[in-house]
Design an enzyme around this catalytic site. Structure first.
Site, PDB file in Angstrom:
ATOM      1  N   ARG A  88     -11.727  43.601   1.812  1.00  0.00           N
ATOM      2  CA  ARG A  88     -12.886  43.502   0.917  1.00  0.00           C
ATOM      3  C   ARG A  88     -12.596  42.663  -0.312  1.00  0.00           C
ATOM      4  O   ARG A  88     -13.488  42.073  -0.907  1.00  0.00           O
ATOM      5  CB  ARG A  88     -13.306  44.889   0.422  1.00  0.00           C
ATOM      6  CG  ARG A  88     -13.925  45.781   1.462  1.00  0.00           C
ATOM      7  CD  ARG A  88     -14.649  46.933   0.774  1.00  0.00           C
ATOM      8  NE  ARG A  88     -14.809  48.083   1.632  1.00  0.00           N
ATOM      9  CZ  ARG A  88     -15.803  48.247   2.496  1.00  0.00           C
ATOM     10  NH1 ARG A  88     -16.711  47.318   2.638  1.00  0.00           N
ATOM     11  NH2 ARG A  88     -15.876  49.333   3.242  1.00  0.00           N
TER      12      ARG A  88
ATOM     13  N   LYS B  29     -20.427  50.096   1.459  1.00  0.00           N
ATOM     14  CA  LYS B  29     -19.777  49.505   0.318  1.00  0.00           C
ATOM     15  C   LYS B  29     -19.792  47.985   0.381  1.00  0.00           C
ATOM     16  O   LYS B  29     -19.430  47.313  -0.574  1.00  0.00           O
ATOM     17  CB  LYS B  29     -18.308  49.972   0.292  1.00  0.00           C
ATOM     18  CG  LYS B  29     -18.103  51.451   0.272  1.00  0.00           C
ATOM     19  CD  LYS B  29     -16.596  51.757   0.465  1.00  0.00           C
ATOM     20  CE  LYS B  29     -16.392  53.225   0.665  1.00  0.00           C
ATOM     21  NZ  LYS B  29     -15.031  53.524   1.117  1.00  0.00           N
ATOM     22  N   GLY B  30     -20.141  47.457   1.578  1.00  0.00           N
ATOM     23  CA  GLY B  30     -20.025  46.012   1.798  1.00  0.00           C
ATOM     24  C   GLY B  30     -20.742  45.150   0.767  1.00  0.00           C
ATOM     25  O   GLY B  30     -20.396  44.003   0.544  1.00  0.00           O
TER      26      GLY B  30
ATOM     27  N   ASP C 168     -26.926  42.267  11.092  1.00  0.00           N
ATOM     28  CA  ASP C 168     -26.314  41.943  12.378  1.00  0.00           C
ATOM     29  C   ASP C 168     -27.336  42.266  13.471  1.00  0.00           C
ATOM     30  O   ASP C 168     -28.239  41.482  13.728  1.00  0.00           O
ATOM     31  CB  ASP C 168     -25.032  42.781  12.460  1.00  0.00           C
ATOM     32  CG  ASP C 168     -24.149  42.461  13.638  1.00  0.00           C
ATOM     33  OD1 ASP C 168     -24.272  41.375  14.206  1.00  0.00           O
ATOM     34  OD2 ASP C 168     -23.309  43.312  13.995  1.00  0.00           O
TER      35      ASP C 168
ATOM     36  N   PHE D 148     -16.877  37.912  13.656  1.00  0.00           N
ATOM     37  CA  PHE D 148     -16.691  38.985  12.687  1.00  0.00           C
ATOM     38  C   PHE D 148     -16.105  38.409  11.404  1.00  0.00           C
ATOM     39  O   PHE D 148     -15.062  37.772  11.417  1.00  0.00           O
ATOM     40  CB  PHE D 148     -15.791  40.085  13.247  1.00  0.00           C
ATOM     41  CG  PHE D 148     -15.974  41.362  12.479  1.00  0.00           C
ATOM     42  CD1 PHE D 148     -16.982  42.256  12.833  1.00  0.00           C
ATOM     43  CD2 PHE D 148     -15.179  41.645  11.385  1.00  0.00           C
ATOM     44  CE1 PHE D 148     -17.184  43.415  12.100  1.00  0.00           C
ATOM     45  CE2 PHE D 148     -15.374  42.804  10.650  1.00  0.00           C
ATOM     46  CZ  PHE D 148     -16.378  43.694  11.011  1.00  0.00           C
TER      47      PHE D 148
ATOM     48  N   GLU E 293     -28.563  43.536   1.016  1.00  0.00           N
ATOM     49  CA  GLU E 293     -27.617  43.817   2.112  1.00  0.00           C
ATOM     50  C   GLU E 293     -26.546  42.739   2.163  1.00  0.00           C
ATOM     51  O   GLU E 293     -26.776  41.601   1.754  1.00  0.00           O
ATOM     52  CB  GLU E 293     -28.377  43.823   3.446  1.00  0.00           C
ATOM     53  CG  GLU E 293     -28.379  45.105   4.233  1.00  0.00           C
ATOM     54  CD  GLU E 293     -27.032  45.694   4.614  1.00  0.00           C
ATOM     55  OE1 GLU E 293     -26.027  45.534   3.898  1.00  0.00           O
ATOM     56  OE2 GLU E 293     -26.994  46.342   5.664  1.00  0.00           O
ATOM     57  N   ASP E 294     -25.374  43.113   2.659  1.00  0.00           N
ATOM     58  CA  ASP E 294     -24.337  42.092   2.821  1.00  0.00           C
ATOM     59  C   ASP E 294     -24.546  41.313   4.122  1.00  0.00           C
ATOM     60  O   ASP E 294     -24.497  40.102   4.151  1.00  0.00           O
ATOM     61  CB  ASP E 294     -22.936  42.708   2.766  1.00  0.00           C
ATOM     62  CG  ASP E 294     -22.804  43.941   3.635  1.00  0.00           C
ATOM     63  OD1 ASP E 294     -22.979  45.055   3.126  1.00  0.00           O
ATOM     64  OD2 ASP E 294     -22.549  43.784   4.851  1.00  0.00           O
TER      65      ASP E 294
HETATM   66  P1  IMP Z   1     -26.465  46.058  11.887  1.00  0.00           P
HETATM   67  O1  IMP Z   1     -26.993  47.436  11.765  1.00  0.00           O
HETATM   68  O2  IMP Z   1     -25.950  45.770  13.266  1.00  0.00           O
HETATM   69  O3  IMP Z   1     -27.427  44.986  11.408  1.00  0.00           O
HETATM   70  O4  IMP Z   1     -25.164  45.992  11.014  1.00  0.00           O
HETATM   71  C1  IMP Z   1     -25.200  45.778   9.671  1.00  0.00           C
HETATM   72  C2  IMP Z   1     -23.943  46.288   9.025  1.00  0.00           C
HETATM   73  O5  IMP Z   1     -22.788  46.076   9.835  1.00  0.00           O
HETATM   74  C3  IMP Z   1     -23.717  45.495   7.764  1.00  0.00           C
HETATM   75  O6  IMP Z   1     -24.238  46.192   6.662  1.00  0.00           O
HETATM   76  C4  IMP Z   1     -22.239  45.349   7.682  1.00  0.00           C
HETATM   77  O7  IMP Z   1     -21.731  46.391   6.866  1.00  0.00           O
HETATM   78  C5  IMP Z   1     -21.746  45.539   9.080  1.00  0.00           C
HETATM   79  N1  IMP Z   1     -21.353  44.245   9.654  1.00  0.00           N
HETATM   80  C6  IMP Z   1     -22.007  43.524  10.568  1.00  0.00           C
HETATM   81  N2  IMP Z   1     -21.349  42.396  10.868  1.00  0.00           N
HETATM   82  C7  IMP Z   1     -20.254  42.400  10.089  1.00  0.00           C
HETATM   83  C8  IMP Z   1     -19.174  41.480   9.922  1.00  0.00           C
HETATM   84  O8  IMP Z   1     -19.077  40.407  10.546  1.00  0.00           O
HETATM   85  N3  IMP Z   1     -18.226  41.833   9.029  1.00  0.00           N
HETATM   86  C9  IMP Z   1     -18.270  42.988   8.311  1.00  0.00           C
HETATM   87  N4  IMP Z   1     -19.266  43.853   8.432  1.00  0.00           N
HETATM   88  C10 IMP Z   1     -20.256  43.576   9.320  1.00  0.00           C
HETATM   89 MG    MG Z   2     -23.144  47.402   5.269  1.00  0.00          MG
END
Ligand code: IMP
Ligand code: MG
Length: 317
Positions: A298, A179-180, A236, A285, A232-233
């Site tokens: 959110r 949902k981000g 990470d 974070f 994507e939001d």
């Molecule tokens: P990844 O798979 O590690 O790249 O994570 C990506 C997902 O983790 C993103 O779509 C976000 O929903 C969530 N995410 C990563 N870092 C943050 C953050 O600092 N705040 C909130 N959500 C995060």
């Molecule tokens: Mg996400």
């Protein structure tokens, strides 16, 4: 205007001397404020990353011949809102005098947007621009604001212009991961000038360390032979994006690119191609503007760093 000593705080907190009327984006910080409520107001604006200038302009109000005999210098100017602010208390004699000056100013300078605010008024004003009363929007959990609402909007418009330019003459399918991405997707699509379709996927994480990705809602329509932009939001570690890109490319789109609002590059484990990036964020974070921590935050209109003592990694979507 009276000569004052000013310092401009740049992003790294290193003060440098500037002239009071120069520097469009610098925050002009007086060595001392005339009144404690001005300092409170400045702190509140700083917290929300709203740019401000302290007494940057004086408006002549009355002349005798060529000589200016009365002037008015509003306390603050907020460039992002194009608004002058004069702070006041409810002391009747001061209020009457300030109201008289403001009436004159508005007659002489009708293009100038100015407000006379008490402390309660300025909290209400912030609420009007989406920075509601502190307790209501849970900002107690926020260590600091990284990107104000205005800054996010400017960046999103720039990204939308680039995307519209790059895909000119084509139809684009935007794919978001719930949902981000909701706030970012909503703002981004409104600024695109090309025809678009919008689709969403939802995923969940499982496995001991939460690093196995599973699709819980797939696309509603086929993307085969379509130009697809994955929105994507945050990227990470890159695991989510890597998995979803694999899933999407298996449907043979005509092209597949990625647009992410935030790039947390320092934590990358898998190299994923990013074509459009809003902001590169530090390894902290962040929440707000759609991003959550355990389902909360959110609805903040800005992006802020969550207090580190509140964070257990891997708890958002
Ligand atoms: P990844 O798979 O590690 O790249 O994570 C990506 C997902 O983790 C993103 O779509 C976000 O929903 C969530 N995410 C990563 N870092 C943050 C953050 O600092 N705040 C909130 N959500 C995060
Ligand atoms: Mg996400």
């Amino acid at each position: 205007m009276l000569e004052k000593e000013y310092k401009a705080a740049d992003n790294h907190g290193r003060p440098s001397e500037v002239s009071p009327l120069s520097g469009k984006t610098a925050r002009l910080r007086p060595v001392s404020f005339a009144h404690p409520s001005e300092e409170d107001f400045a702190k509140l604006l700083d917290f929300y990353c709203i740019e401000w200038l302290y007494e940057p302009r004086s408006f002549p109000l009355r002349w005798e011949g060529k000589k200016i005999v009365e002037m008015f210098t509003p306390d603050f100017y907020l460039p992002e809102l194009d608004l002058y602010v004069e702070l006041t208390t409810l002391k009747q004699n001061l209020l009457t005098e300030k109201n008289r000056k403001l009436r004159l100013l508005r007659q002489l300078y009708p293009e100038v947007n100015i407000k006379l605010l008490t402390k309660n008024d300025f909290i209400k004003l912030l609420a009007k621009y989406g920075y509601g009363p502190l307790s209501e929007v849970k900002v107690e959990g926020i260590e600091r604001v990284l990107y104000s609402h205005a800054k996010i909007q400017r960046r999103v418009r720039t990204l939308a212009r680039r995307i519209s330019h790059d895909y000119a003459g084509q139809r684009l399918v935007l794919v978001g991961i719930l949902k981000g991405v909701v706030c970012f997707m909503s703002d981004l699509m409104q600024h695109l000038s090309i025809p678009v379709n919008v689709d969403f996927m939802a995923i969940s994480y499982y496995g001991g360390d939460g690093q196995i990705v599973k699709i819980t809602k797939d696309l509603d329509s086929s993307i085969t032979a379509q130009h697809v932009l994955m929105v994507e939001d945050t990227v990470d570690t890159g695991m989510t994006l890597n998995y979803v890109l694999g899933h999407l490319s298996a449907h043979n789109p005509a092209s597949l690119r990625v647009c992410t609002l935030l790039d947390k590059r320092a934590r990358r484990l898998i190299d994923v191609p990013l074509h459009y990036i809003g902001f590169e964020v530090p390894d902290e974070f962040v929440v707000g503007y759609g991003l959550d921590y355990k389902g909360e935050y959110r609805n903040l209109p800005f992006i802020g760093v969550l207090r580190p003592e509140l964070v257990q990694r891997g708890a958002s979507s």
